[in-house]
Write a protein that holds these residues in place. Structure first.
Motif, PDB file in Angstrom:
ATOM      1  N   LEU A   1       0.822  -1.212   0.000  1.00 34.05           N
ATOM      2  CA  LEU A   1       0.000   0.000   0.000  1.00 34.05           C
ATOM      3  C   LEU A   1       0.856   1.262   0.000  1.00 34.05           C
ATOM      4  O   LEU A   1       0.533   2.243  -0.674  1.00 34.05           O
ATOM      5  N   TRP A   2       1.934   1.255   0.756  1.00 36.28           N
ATOM      6  CA  TRP A   2       2.831   2.408   0.803  1.00 36.28           C
ATOM      7  C   TRP A   2       3.428   2.668  -0.581  1.00 36.28           C
ATOM      8  O   TRP A   2       3.505   3.803  -1.051  1.00 36.28           O
ATOM      9  N   THR A   3       3.862   1.620  -1.235  1.00 35.45           N
ATOM     10  CA  THR A   3       4.421   1.757  -2.576  1.00 35.45           C
ATOM     11  C   THR A   3       3.375   2.286  -3.551  1.00 35.45           C
ATOM     12  O   THR A   3       3.658   3.178  -4.356  1.00 35.45           O
TER      13      THR A   3
ATOM     14  N   ALA B   1       1.287   6.690  -6.831  1.00 36.99           N
ATOM     15  CA  ALA B   1       0.104   7.448  -7.236  1.00 36.99           C
ATOM     16  C   ALA B   1       0.216   8.925  -6.889  1.00 36.99           C
ATOM     17  O   ALA B   1      -0.352   9.770  -7.570  1.00 36.99           O
ATOM     18  N   SER B   2       0.948   9.251  -5.841  1.00 37.81           N
ATOM     19  CA  SER B   2       1.021  10.647  -5.420  1.00 37.81           C
ATOM     20  C   SER B   2       2.301  11.330  -5.882  1.00 37.81           C
ATOM     21  O   SER B   2       2.646  12.389  -5.369  1.00 37.81           O
ATOM     22  N   ALA B   3       2.992  10.741  -6.821  1.00 42.61           N
ATOM     23  CA  ALA B   3       4.211  11.356  -7.338  1.00 42.61           C
ATOM     24  C   ALA B   3       3.866  12.720  -7.921  1.00 42.61           C
ATOM     25  O   ALA B   3       2.892  12.877  -8.637  1.00 42.61           O
ATOM     26  N   ALA B   4       4.656  13.707  -7.576  1.00 36.00           N
ATOM     27  CA  ALA B   4       4.390  15.075  -8.020  1.00 36.00           C
ATOM     28  C   ALA B   4       4.515  15.170  -9.544  1.00 36.00           C
ATOM     29  O   ALA B   4       5.533  14.778 -10.110  1.00 36.00           O
TER      30      ALA B   4
END
Length: 88
Positions: A42-44, A49-52
């Motif tokens: 989940l962390w990965t 998914a939240s990469a800027a």
């Protein structure tokens, strides 16, 4: 009629077959190890998914010049002829 499976296929599909050579099978023997593994997954996923956005934007922000298939620049008159030809 299907042929009977032999070799590794029959071992892999046999009910109750236990594979001692698979290291991932030991993860789920412990509830806590499985929770840690799932947390890492989940962390990965969250990290990816939240990469800027914006890291892969080109340095040159100018729009490319419009050209046809031969490389000749296209102007508004050419676009008007095309729109008239397709009925627009």
């Amino acid at each position: 009629m299907a042929a009977a499976l032999t070799g590794p296929a029959s071992v892999a599909l046999t009910a109750g077959a236990h594979h001692e050579d698979m290291p991932s099978s030991k993860i789920f023997r412990s509830r806590w190890a499985a929770l840690l593994w799932a947390g890492g997954v989940l962390w990965t996923a969250y990290d990816v998914a939240s990469a800027a956005p914006g890291h892969d934007t080109p340095a040159n922000q100018q729009a490319a010049a419009t050209s046809d298939a031969t490389g000749v620049a296209v102007d508004q008159d050419d676009l008007a002829v095309l729109a008239n030809a397709i009925g627009g």
